[in-house]
Design an enzyme around this catalytic site. Structure first.
Site, PDB file in Angstrom:
ATOM      1  CB  THR A  12      -0.923   0.035   1.241  1.00 31.89           C
ATOM      2  OG1 THR A  12      -0.099  -0.051   2.402  1.00 31.89           O
ATOM      3  CG2 THR A  12      -1.908  -1.114   1.235  1.00 31.89           C
ATOM      4  N   GLY A  13       2.156   1.118   0.111  1.00 30.87           N
ATOM      5  CA  GLY A  13       3.046   2.290   0.160  1.00 30.87           C
ATOM      6  C   GLY A  13       3.451   2.753  -1.231  1.00 30.87           C
ATOM      7  CG  ASP A  15       9.441   2.336  -2.811  1.00 27.76           C
ATOM      8  OD1 ASP A  15       9.123   3.483  -3.189  1.00 27.76           O
ATOM      9  OD2 ASP A  15      10.549   2.072  -2.305  1.00 27.76           O
ATOM     10  CB  SER A 129      17.833   2.406   3.489  1.00 33.21           C
ATOM     11  OG  SER A 129      18.016   3.776   3.697  1.00 33.21           O
ATOM     12  CD  GLU A 131      18.979   7.905   6.566  1.00 35.62           C
ATOM     13  OE1 GLU A 131      19.275   7.945   7.767  1.00 35.62           O
ATOM     14  OE2 GLU A 131      19.117   8.877   5.813  1.00 35.62           O
ATOM     15  CE1 TYR A 153      13.808   2.942   7.447  1.00 40.78           C
ATOM     16  CE2 TYR A 153      15.839   4.032   6.808  1.00 40.78           C
ATOM     17  CZ  TYR A 153      14.727   3.296   6.469  1.00 40.78           C
ATOM     18  OH  TYR A 153      14.538   2.909   5.170  1.00 40.78           O
ATOM     19  CG  PHE A 192       9.172  10.658   3.525  1.00 38.43           C
ATOM     20  CD1 PHE A 192      10.248  10.071   4.185  1.00 38.43           C
ATOM     21  CD2 PHE A 192       7.982   9.961   3.467  1.00 38.43           C
ATOM     22  CE1 PHE A 192      10.126   8.808   4.770  1.00 38.43           C
ATOM     23  CE2 PHE A 192       7.850   8.704   4.045  1.00 38.43           C
ATOM     24  CZ  PHE A 192       8.929   8.129   4.697  1.00 38.43           C
ATOM     25  NE  ARG A 221      18.901  12.052   3.176  1.00 36.67           N
ATOM     26  CZ  ARG A 221      19.670  12.583   4.117  1.00 36.67           C
ATOM     27  NH1 ARG A 221      20.717  13.308   3.805  1.00 36.67           N
ATOM     28  NH2 ARG A 221      19.393  12.368   5.405  1.00 36.67           N
ATOM     29  CD  GLU A 285      20.296  15.542   8.639  1.00 38.07           C
ATOM     30  OE1 GLU A 285      19.977  14.359   8.404  1.00 38.07           O
ATOM     31  OE2 GLU A 285      19.520  16.500   8.480  1.00 38.07           O
TER      32      GLU A 285
HETATM   33  O1  G4F Z   1      12.771  13.100   3.462  1.00 40.17           O
HETATM   34  P1  G4F Z   1      13.490  12.604   4.643  1.00 40.17           P
HETATM   35  O2  G4F Z   1      12.688  12.424   5.882  1.00 40.17           O
HETATM   36  O3  G4F Z   1      14.201  11.275   4.176  1.00 40.17           O
HETATM   37  P2  G4F Z   1      15.476  10.460   4.739  1.00 40.17           P
HETATM   38  O4  G4F Z   1      15.663  10.682   6.186  1.00 40.17           O
HETATM   39  O5  G4F Z   1      16.624  10.765   3.851  1.00 40.17           O
HETATM   40  O6  G4F Z   1      15.009   8.953   4.538  1.00 40.17           O
HETATM   41  C1  G4F Z   1      14.375   8.517   3.349  1.00 40.17           C
HETATM   42  O7  G4F Z   1      15.331   7.999   2.442  1.00 40.17           O
HETATM   43  C2  G4F Z   1      16.013   6.817   2.887  1.00 40.17           C
HETATM   44  C3  G4F Z   1      16.992   6.413   1.800  1.00 40.17           C
HETATM   45  O8  G4F Z   1      18.204   7.032   2.068  1.00 40.17           O
HETATM   46  C4  G4F Z   1      15.016   5.719   3.196  1.00 40.17           C
HETATM   47  F1  G4F Z   1      15.648   4.627   3.613  1.00 40.17           F
HETATM   48  C5  G4F Z   1      14.049   6.210   4.248  1.00 40.17           C
HETATM   49  O9  G4F Z   1      13.066   5.216   4.513  1.00 40.17           O
HETATM   50  C6  G4F Z   1      13.356   7.454   3.735  1.00 40.17           C
HETATM   51  O10 G4F Z   1      12.608   7.095   2.606  1.00 40.17           O
HETATM   52  O11 G4F Z   1      14.689  13.602   5.008  1.00 40.17           O
HETATM   53  C7  G4F Z   1      15.641  13.982   4.047  1.00 40.17           C
HETATM   54  C8  G4F Z   1      16.555  15.052   4.619  1.00 40.17           C
HETATM   55  C9  G4F Z   1      17.098  14.727   6.012  1.00 40.17           C
HETATM   56  O12 G4F Z   1      18.448  15.112   6.063  1.00 40.17           O
HETATM   57  C10 G4F Z   1      16.305  15.615   6.950  1.00 40.17           C
HETATM   58  O13 G4F Z   1      16.980  16.006   8.136  1.00 40.17           O
HETATM   59  O14 G4F Z   1      15.786  16.240   4.784  1.00 40.17           O
HETATM   60  C11 G4F Z   1      16.082  16.815   6.050  1.00 40.17           C
HETATM   61  N1  G4F Z   1      14.964  17.647   6.454  1.00 40.17           N
HETATM   62  C12 G4F Z   1      15.032  19.002   6.653  1.00 40.17           C
HETATM   63  N2  G4F Z   1      13.843  19.460   7.049  1.00 40.17           N
HETATM   64  C13 G4F Z   1      13.716  17.246   6.744  1.00 40.17           C
HETATM   65  C14 G4F Z   1      13.010  18.376   7.119  1.00 40.17           C
HETATM   66  N3  G4F Z   1      13.140  16.023   6.689  1.00 40.17           N
HETATM   67  C15 G4F Z   1      11.821  15.923   7.014  1.00 40.17           C
HETATM   68  N4  G4F Z   1      11.216  14.734   6.925  1.00 40.17           N
HETATM   69  N5  G4F Z   1      11.097  17.035   7.408  1.00 40.17           N
HETATM   70  C16 G4F Z   1      11.642  18.285   7.474  1.00 40.17           C
HETATM   71  O15 G4F Z   1      10.988  19.261   7.828  1.00 40.17           O
END
Ligand code: G4F
Length: 337
Positions: A12-13, A15, A129, A131, A153, A192, A221, A285
């Site tokens: 349901t997600g 991917d 991942s 991560e 995670y 996300f 990223r 981070e």
């Molecule tokens: O979108 P994010 O929450 O994704 P993150 O942590 O990279 O993880 C995603 O990708 C991984 C693959 O590398 C997957 F395994 C995992 O399940 C997921 O799909 O955050 C991305 C970046 C981080 O550095 C975070 O600190 O964005 C930064 N960020 C800045 N402001 C924020 C925010 N993230 C979120 N979620 N919300 C914010 O307000």
């Protein structure tokens, strides 16, 4: 010839829904393992797979219950199993590391143990991942880069990766992990950062919001499109020998750049709306992820079809549609009142 039968956890997600579409287009019989609560609340939980419901078979089971997984494997034989389900939000894993560990590590272990017991010939894919690289030891990251996870995670994904490799080595099963870098789409969850940004852009554009609060704007990223990445999952499982591979776009962009591009899509300057808020910073981070997927590109013949710019454009465009509908509903509710 009989169609291949695949089981997807996390169907349901984001991917899971794209993978189901892809496998159906290849003639597979697609089954999904979903939580009972999802079956009881299809309107809300099946929004990404509504259009597929008459083409797939769903089974109720919980990744926290070995008997429920055993039950499915004792009644249905599969050729391929894609284990995508997880607590996948890194931020939430800091808030509740215990649940994340429980679901992600035990869930993976139960899947592997159930397959080993009842259908060891079934090919198993684990959603690893980027991560796992965490505090990165080299740039770009590839298959040989050591892991240094920075969140519950990330730790749970390293454990899942190790479990997958161990079942391959110990029991000779076809078990493989994709080390996938971030992949997004209009089906991404709103927690996300990419979807949070594109949804805010659309709401601000419609006059439904006035600001966007985020955490670390400098985090970088390697963002690709989920549609491209599910093709790579399937290709990894079609190989003669299982091999863990990095799948990435090979480009890195900061959260700030993502904001800049997304706001520019509607003619706005992100600096007028985006506010950095400590609340969204993480205790530890992952600063800079960028993948080297040359091995996967050669072994699988895989290339992403979407550029970063196309990804942002598609996400903003979908969120504009949704916000447009929300604005219409708000104005007709106002007219009735
Ligand atoms: O979108 P994010 O929450 O994704 P993150 O942590 O990279 O993880 C995603 O990708 C991984 C693959 O590398 C997957 F395994 C995992 O399940 C997921 O799909 O955050 C991305 C970046 C981080 O550095 C975070 O600190 O964005 C930064 N960020 C800045 N402001 C924020 C925010 N993230 C979120 N979620 N919300 C914010 O307000």
């Amino acid at each position: 010839m009989k169609p291949k039968k695949a089981l997807i956890t996390g169907l349901t997600g984001q991917d899971g829904s794209y993978l189901a579409e892809h496998l159906l287009s290849l003639g597979y019989e697609v089954h999904g393992l979903v939580r009972r609560v999802a079956l009881e609340d299809p309107g809300r939980r099946f929004n990404r797979i509504e259009h597929l419901l008459d083409q797939i078979t769903l089974h109720a089971a919980s990744l926290e219950s070995y008997p429920s997984i055993f039950h499915i494997f004792s009644r249905h034989q599969f050729d391929e199993c894609y284990h995508l389900a997880a607590q996948s939000f890194v931020g939430e894993s800091f808030a509740d590391g215990f649940s994340t560990m429980n679901t992600n590590i035990n869930g993976t272990h139960y899947m592997l143990a159930g397959l080993r017991e009842l259908q060891p010939q079934c090919k198993f894919y684990f959603a690893g991942s980027s991560e796992m690289f965490g505090k990165v030891r080299e740039v770009p990251q590839k298959e040989t880069t050591p892991f240094h996870p920075r969140s519950p995670y990330g730790i749970s994904k390293v454990a899942g990766f190790d479990l997958t490799r161990n079942y391959r080595e110990a029991y000779g099963m076809f078990c493989v992990s994709g080390i996938f870098f971030n992949h997004e789409s209009p089906r991404r969850g709103f927690e996300f950062v990419t979807r949070k940004i594109t949804s805010a852009v659309a709401h601000i554009h419609q006059g439904l919001a006035s600001e966007l609060r985020v955490g670390n704007l400098e985090a970088r990223r390697d963002w690709g499109h989920a549609k491209d990445y599910v093709r790579a999952m399937h290709l990894m499982v079609q190989r003669e020998e299982p091999e863990d591979l990095v799948v990435a776009s090979g480009e890195s962009h900061s959260v700030r750049e993502f904001c800049e591009l997304a706001f520019a899509e509607v003619g706005l300057d992100y600096r007028d709306y985006v506010i950095q808020d400590e609340k969204f910073y993480r205790p530890a981070e992952v600063e800079h992820l960028i993948g080297d997927s040359s091995k996967a590109r050669e072994a699988l013949g895989w290339e992403p079809q979407y550029t970063f710019q196309e990804l942002v454009k598609e996400m903003v465009s979908r969120d504009l549609e949704l916000a447009g509908k929300a604005a219409e509903m708000a104005s007709s509710a106002g007219a009735i009142a």
